[in-house]
Scaffold this motif. Sequence first.
Motif, mmCIF file in Angstrom:
data_model
loop_
_atom_site.group_PDB
_atom_site.id
_atom_site.type_symbol
_atom_site.label_atom_id
_atom_site.label_comp_id
_atom_site.label_asym_id
_atom_site.label_seq_id
_atom_site.Cartn_x
_atom_site.Cartn_y
_atom_site.Cartn_z
ATOM 1 N N ASP A 197 10.937 32.531 -47.802
ATOM 2 C CA ASP A 197 12.259 33.086 -48.125
ATOM 3 C C ASP A 197 13.330 32.770 -47.090
ATOM 4 O OD1 ASP A 197 11.430 34.188 -50.506
ATOM 5 O OD2 ASP A 197 10.880 36.107 -49.596
ATOM 6 N N TYR A 198 12.926 32.449 -45.871
ATOM 7 C CA TYR A 198 13.905 32.248 -44.801
ATOM 8 C C TYR A 198 14.478 30.829 -44.741
ATOM 9 C CZ TYR A 198 9.820 30.341 -42.370
ATOM 10 O OH TYR A 198 8.702 29.622 -42.035
ATOM 11 N N LEU A 199 14.133 29.954 -45.663
ATOM 12 C CA LEU A 199 14.668 28.589 -45.643
ATOM 13 C C LEU A 199 16.182 28.598 -45.814
ATOM 14 C CD1 LEU A 199 12.315 26.312 -47.778
ATOM 15 C CD2 LEU A 199 12.589 26.372 -45.323
ATOM 16 N N ILE A 200 16.835 27.704 -45.083
ATOM 17 C CA ILE A 200 18.283 27.530 -45.214
ATOM 18 C C ILE A 200 18.587 26.033 -45.274
ATOM 19 C CG2 ILE A 200 18.931 29.703 -44.092
ATOM 20 C CD1 ILE A 200 19.501 28.064 -41.551
ATOM 21 N N ASP A 201 19.750 25.702 -45.784
ATOM 22 C CA ASP A 201 20.168 24.304 -45.841
ATOM 23 C C ASP A 201 20.170 23.693 -44.444
ATOM 24 O OD1 ASP A 201 20.545 24.170 -48.582
ATOM 25 O OD2 ASP A 201 22.650 24.762 -48.462
ATOM 26 N N GLY A 202 19.680 22.463 -44.356
ATOM 27 C CA GLY A 202 19.713 21.729 -43.099
ATOM 28 C C GLY A 202 18.481 21.902 -42.226
ATOM 29 N N SER A 220 7.822 27.850 -56.529
ATOM 30 C CA SER A 220 8.856 27.031 -55.901
ATOM 31 C C SER A 220 10.266 27.581 -56.129
ATOM 32 C CB SER A 220 8.768 25.587 -56.394
ATOM 33 O OG SER A 220 9.031 25.521 -57.765
ATOM 34 N N VAL A 221 10.409 28.569 -57.003
ATOM 35 C CA VAL A 221 11.731 29.145 -57.277
ATOM 36 C C VAL A 221 11.968 30.337 -56.357
ATOM 37 C CG1 VAL A 221 13.249 30.161 -59.011
ATOM 38 C CG2 VAL A 221 11.602 28.405 -59.687
ATOM 39 N N LEU A 222 13.070 30.291 -55.635
ATOM 40 C CA LEU A 222 13.478 31.392 -54.757
ATOM 41 C C LEU A 222 14.492 32.247 -55.509
ATOM 42 C CD1 LEU A 222 14.039 29.321 -51.503
ATOM 43 C CD2 LEU A 222 12.208 30.974 -51.891
ATOM 44 N N TYR A 223 14.163 33.509 -55.709
ATOM 45 C CA TYR A 223 15.091 34.431 -56.377
ATOM 46 C C TYR A 223 15.834 35.197 -55.298
ATOM 47 C CZ TYR A 223 12.522 33.217 -60.558
ATOM 48 O OH TYR A 223 11.956 32.518 -61.595
ATOM 49 N N GLN A 224 17.095 34.796 -55.060
ATOM 50 C CA GLN A 224 17.902 35.386 -54.004
ATOM 51 C C GLN A 224 19.159 36.007 -54.588
ATOM 52 O OE1 GLN A 224 18.313 32.019 -51.337
ATOM 53 N NE2 GLN A 224 16.342 32.437 -50.407
ATOM 54 N N PRO A 237 18.796 32.170 -58.712
ATOM 55 C CA PRO A 237 17.599 31.367 -58.482
ATOM 56 C C PRO A 237 17.935 30.015 -57.854
ATOM 57 C CG PRO A 237 18.056 31.554 -60.835
ATOM 58 C CD PRO A 237 19.045 32.406 -60.128
ATOM 59 N N GLN A 238 17.134 29.633 -56.861
ATOM 60 C CA GLN A 238 17.321 28.364 -56.172
ATOM 61 C C GLN A 238 15.976 27.676 -55.996
ATOM 62 O OE1 GLN A 238 19.166 29.582 -52.476
ATOM 63 N NE2 GLN A 238 21.208 29.322 -53.328
ATOM 64 N N VAL A 239 16.030 26.361 -55.839
ATOM 65 C CA VAL A 239 14.849 25.565 -55.541
ATOM 66 C C VAL A 239 15.135 24.804 -54.259
ATOM 67 C CG1 VAL A 239 13.449 23.605 -56.311
ATOM 68 C CG2 VAL A 239 14.113 25.359 -57.939
ATOM 69 N N ALA A 240 14.179 24.818 -53.330
ATOM 70 C CA ALA A 240 14.323 24.070 -52.085
ATOM 71 C C ALA A 240 13.875 22.634 -52.322
ATOM 72 C CB ALA A 240 13.494 24.710 -50.982
ATOM 73 N N THR A 241 14.745 21.696 -51.976
ATOM 74 C CA THR A 241 14.416 20.281 -52.099
ATOM 75 C C THR A 241 14.478 19.648 -50.717
ATOM 76 O OG1 THR A 241 16.711 19.659 -52.536
ATOM 77 C CG2 THR A 241 15.317 20.136 -54.447
ATOM 78 N N VAL A 242 13.841 18.494 -50.584
ATOM 79 C CA VAL A 242 13.833 17.770 -49.316
ATOM 80 C C VAL A 242 14.671 16.507 -49.495
ATOM 81 C CG1 VAL A 242 12.408 16.659 -47.562
ATOM 82 C CG2 VAL A 242 11.545 18.658 -48.774
ATOM 83 N N THR A 243 15.637 16.314 -48.603
ATOM 84 C CA THR A 243 16.519 15.150 -48.667
ATOM 85 C C THR A 243 15.831 13.924 -48.057
ATOM 86 O OG1 THR A 243 17.542 15.509 -46.511
ATOM 87 C CG2 THR A 243 18.521 16.672 -48.398
ATOM 88 N N SER A 244 16.475 12.776 -48.151
ATOM 89 C CA SER A 244 15.928 11.553 -47.564
ATOM 90 C C SER A 244 15.904 11.607 -46.037
ATOM 91 C CB SER A 244 16.726 10.336 -48.035
ATOM 92 O OG SER A 244 18.081 10.469 -47.671
ATOM 93 N N GLN A 245 16.670 12.532 -45.453
ATOM 94 C CA GLN A 245 16.666 12.716 -44.003
ATOM 95 C C GLN A 245 15.650 13.785 -43.566
ATOM 96 O OE1 GLN A 245 19.731 12.940 -45.747
ATOM 97 N NE2 GLN A 245 20.104 10.768 -45.409
ATOM 98 N N ASN A 246 14.775 14.195 -44.490
ATOM 99 C CA ASN A 246 13.749 15.228 -44.246
ATOM 100 C C ASN A 246 14.349 16.559 -43.820
ATOM 101 O OD1 ASN A 246 11.736 13.515 -45.001
ATOM 102 N ND2 ASN A 246 11.067 13.023 -42.937
ATOM 103 N N THR A 247 15.425 16.953 -44.495
ATOM 104 C CA THR A 247 16.007 18.275 -44.292
ATOM 105 C C THR A 247 16.001 19.022 -45.623
ATOM 106 O OG1 THR A 247 18.250 17.462 -44.676
ATOM 107 C CG2 THR A 247 17.496 17.548 -42.376
ATOM 108 N N ILE A 248 16.081 20.343 -45.527
ATOM 109 C CA ILE A 248 16.059 21.195 -46.712
ATOM 110 C C ILE A 248 17.449 21.275 -47.332
ATOM 111 C CG2 ILE A 248 15.720 23.584 -47.517
ATOM 112 C CD1 ILE A 248 13.104 22.142 -46.856
ATOM 113 N N LEU A 249 17.495 21.189 -48.648
ATOM 114 C CA LEU A 249 18.726 21.407 -49.399
ATOM 115 C C LEU A 249 18.385 22.368 -50.533
ATOM 116 C CD1 LEU A 249 21.690 20.778 -50.047
ATOM 117 C CD2 LEU A 249 20.869 18.856 -51.434
ATOM 118 N N LEU A 250 18.973 23.562 -50.503
ATOM 119 C CA LEU A 250 18.754 24.540 -51.563
ATOM 120 C C LEU A 250 19.681 24.222 -52.726
ATOM 121 C CD1 LEU A 250 18.531 27.809 -49.442
ATOM 122 C CD2 LEU A 250 16.650 26.570 -50.508
#
Length: 95
Positions: free
Chosen positions: A77-82, A25-29, A33-46
């Motif tokens: 690896d291609y996940l981005i915020d939002g 679950s840890v992205l080394y960029q 290091p970052q972790v992708a989380t899911v917000t209450s609006q079902n969007t990605i937040l790194l």
Amino acid sequence: MPGAYATVRFHITQPVSSLTVPSGSVLYQASGPQVATVTSQNTILLKKVTVGRDFGDSVEVTSGISANDAVVSSPPDYLIDGMRADIQNAAAGQN
């Protein structure tokens, strides 16, 4: 000197609270290091995290996320915020 010894005492002022997440679950960029989380609006937040001990299949995260965060267990690896996240209920596939 042979036979010499010392007594060492560590005074820790505050306990270190940490969480354990799957290693995948840890992205080394480039930004660290970052972790992708899911917000209450079902969007990605790194979220930028500080990684502690590596236990092999899991790692300790000492800061950057909380116990209430929904962590993506194996993010690409291609996940981005939002980005939109489709949530799948793991229990739905079990009988």
